[in-house]
Design a protein around this motif. Structure first.
Motif, PDB file in Angstrom:
ATOM      1  N   VAL A  83     -12.508  36.813 -11.130  1.00 42.23           N
ATOM      2  CA  VAL A  83     -13.735  36.345 -10.482  1.00 42.23           C
ATOM      3  C   VAL A  83     -14.301  35.207 -11.314  1.00 42.23           C
ATOM      4  O   VAL A  83     -14.056  35.119 -12.518  1.00 42.23           O
ATOM      5  CB  VAL A  83     -14.810  37.446 -10.302  1.00 42.23           C
ATOM      6  CG1 VAL A  83     -14.325  38.539  -9.380  1.00 42.23           C
ATOM      7  CG2 VAL A  83     -15.262  38.006 -11.615  1.00 42.23           C
ATOM      8  N   THR A  87     -20.260  34.633 -10.604  1.00 42.32           N
ATOM      9  CA  THR A  87     -20.381  35.794  -9.724  1.00 42.32           C
ATOM     10  C   THR A  87     -21.471  36.726 -10.246  1.00 42.32           C
ATOM     11  O   THR A  87     -21.494  37.046 -11.427  1.00 42.32           O
ATOM     12  CB  THR A  87     -19.045  36.555  -9.661  1.00 42.32           C
ATOM     13  OG1 THR A  87     -18.016  35.665  -9.229  1.00 42.32           O
ATOM     14  CG2 THR A  87     -19.126  37.753  -8.735  1.00 42.32           C
ATOM     15  N   GLU A  91     -21.778  42.180  -7.889  1.00 45.02           N
ATOM     16  CA  GLU A  91     -20.638  41.837  -7.028  1.00 45.02           C
ATOM     17  C   GLU A  91     -19.318  41.992  -7.777  1.00 45.02           C
ATOM     18  O   GLU A  91     -18.317  42.425  -7.202  1.00 45.02           O
ATOM     19  CB  GLU A  91     -20.770  40.410  -6.503  1.00 45.02           C
ATOM     20  CG  GLU A  91     -21.801  40.258  -5.413  1.00 45.02           C
ATOM     21  CD  GLU A  91     -21.887  38.835  -4.890  1.00 45.02           C
ATOM     22  OE1 GLU A  91     -20.873  38.094  -4.966  1.00 45.02           O
ATOM     23  OE2 GLU A  91     -22.963  38.463  -4.398  1.00 45.02           O
ATOM     24  N   PHE A  95     -16.396  44.451  -6.750  1.00 49.35           N
ATOM     25  CA  PHE A  95     -15.046  43.913  -6.575  1.00 49.35           C
ATOM     26  C   PHE A  95     -14.030  44.768  -7.342  1.00 49.35           C
ATOM     27  O   PHE A  95     -12.960  45.089  -6.812  1.00 49.35           O
ATOM     28  CB  PHE A  95     -15.012  42.457  -7.061  1.00 49.35           C
ATOM     29  CG  PHE A  95     -13.690  41.783  -6.875  1.00 49.35           C
ATOM     30  CD1 PHE A  95     -13.315  41.290  -5.629  1.00 49.35           C
ATOM     31  CD2 PHE A  95     -12.817  41.618  -7.941  1.00 49.35           C
ATOM     32  CE1 PHE A  95     -12.096  40.652  -5.454  1.00 49.35           C
ATOM     33  CE2 PHE A  95     -11.594  40.990  -7.776  1.00 49.35           C
ATOM     34  CZ  PHE A  95     -11.232  40.501  -6.525  1.00 49.35           C
ATOM     35  N   LYS A  99     -10.975  46.788  -5.508  1.00 48.97           N
ATOM     36  CA  LYS A  99      -9.589  46.466  -5.865  1.00 48.97           C
ATOM     37  C   LYS A  99      -8.969  47.507  -6.799  1.00 48.97           C
ATOM     38  O   LYS A  99      -7.792  47.399  -7.145  1.00 48.97           O
ATOM     39  CB  LYS A  99      -9.516  45.089  -6.528  1.00 48.97           C
ATOM     40  CG  LYS A  99      -9.986  43.960  -5.640  1.00 48.97           C
ATOM     41  CD  LYS A  99      -9.124  43.839  -4.409  1.00 48.97           C
ATOM     42  CE  LYS A  99      -9.558  42.654  -3.567  1.00 48.97           C
ATOM     43  NZ  LYS A  99      -8.760  42.549  -2.339  1.00 48.97           N
TER      44      LYS A  99
END
Length: 149
Positions: A83, A87, A91, A95, A99
């Motif tokens: 990322v 970011t 978030e 993420f 994932k």
């Protein structure tokens, strides 16, 4: 707050052509469980994979392969998720959850490695936030007692 503000900027890196023995030595020297594999086009460190301590155990030790000839590129986890440092922290954590990754390399706008954020980092951050909220409850209670005996 962005993930770039809180990530660890001291990332241990290795190139694909290094042996896994060298990767293991770096993990021991720096007390880390993962090393980011980078390419260095134009002198920039671009993440291309990751090797974890678990990879070394499951892929090499358990199968009794020769750690002096197997390269990092042979066993690395390719196509890692990253990322951008801009970011928002929440978030980035979301993420990681989506994932199912424990380690998240952080890159700048050009894709160069600038840091890493781990599950351990997230747990520490969240526990500090919860502690601050718990303190708020305690302080509010004491304030109430002082102002309304």
């Amino acid at each position: 707050m962005t993930i770039g503000e809180i990530c660890n900027r001291e990332v241990i890196v290795i190139q694909q052509d290094e042996t896994i023995l060298e990767a293991a030595k770096l993990m021991r020297q720096y007390h880390v469980g993962a090393i980011i594999v980078v390419d260095k086009p134009n002198g920039r460190r671009v993440p291309v994979g990751m090797v974890t301590d678990r990879d070394l155990v499951v892929e090499i030790l358990a199968t009794e392969l020769d750690e002096t000839v197997i390269t990092v590129g042979d066993i690395m986890i390719p196509d890692i998720f990253t990322v951008k440092e801009s970011t928002p922290t929440y978030e980035a954590i979301e993420f990681m959850r989506r994932k199912t990754v424990r380690r998240l390399p952080i890159v700048d706008e050009a894709g160069e490695l600038v840091g890493i954020f781990t599950l351990d980092d997230a747990l520490q951050l969240l526990s500090e936030e919860i502690l601050d909220l718990a303190k708020l409850v305690r302080y509010e209670h004491k304030k109430e007692i002082r102002h309304r005996p």
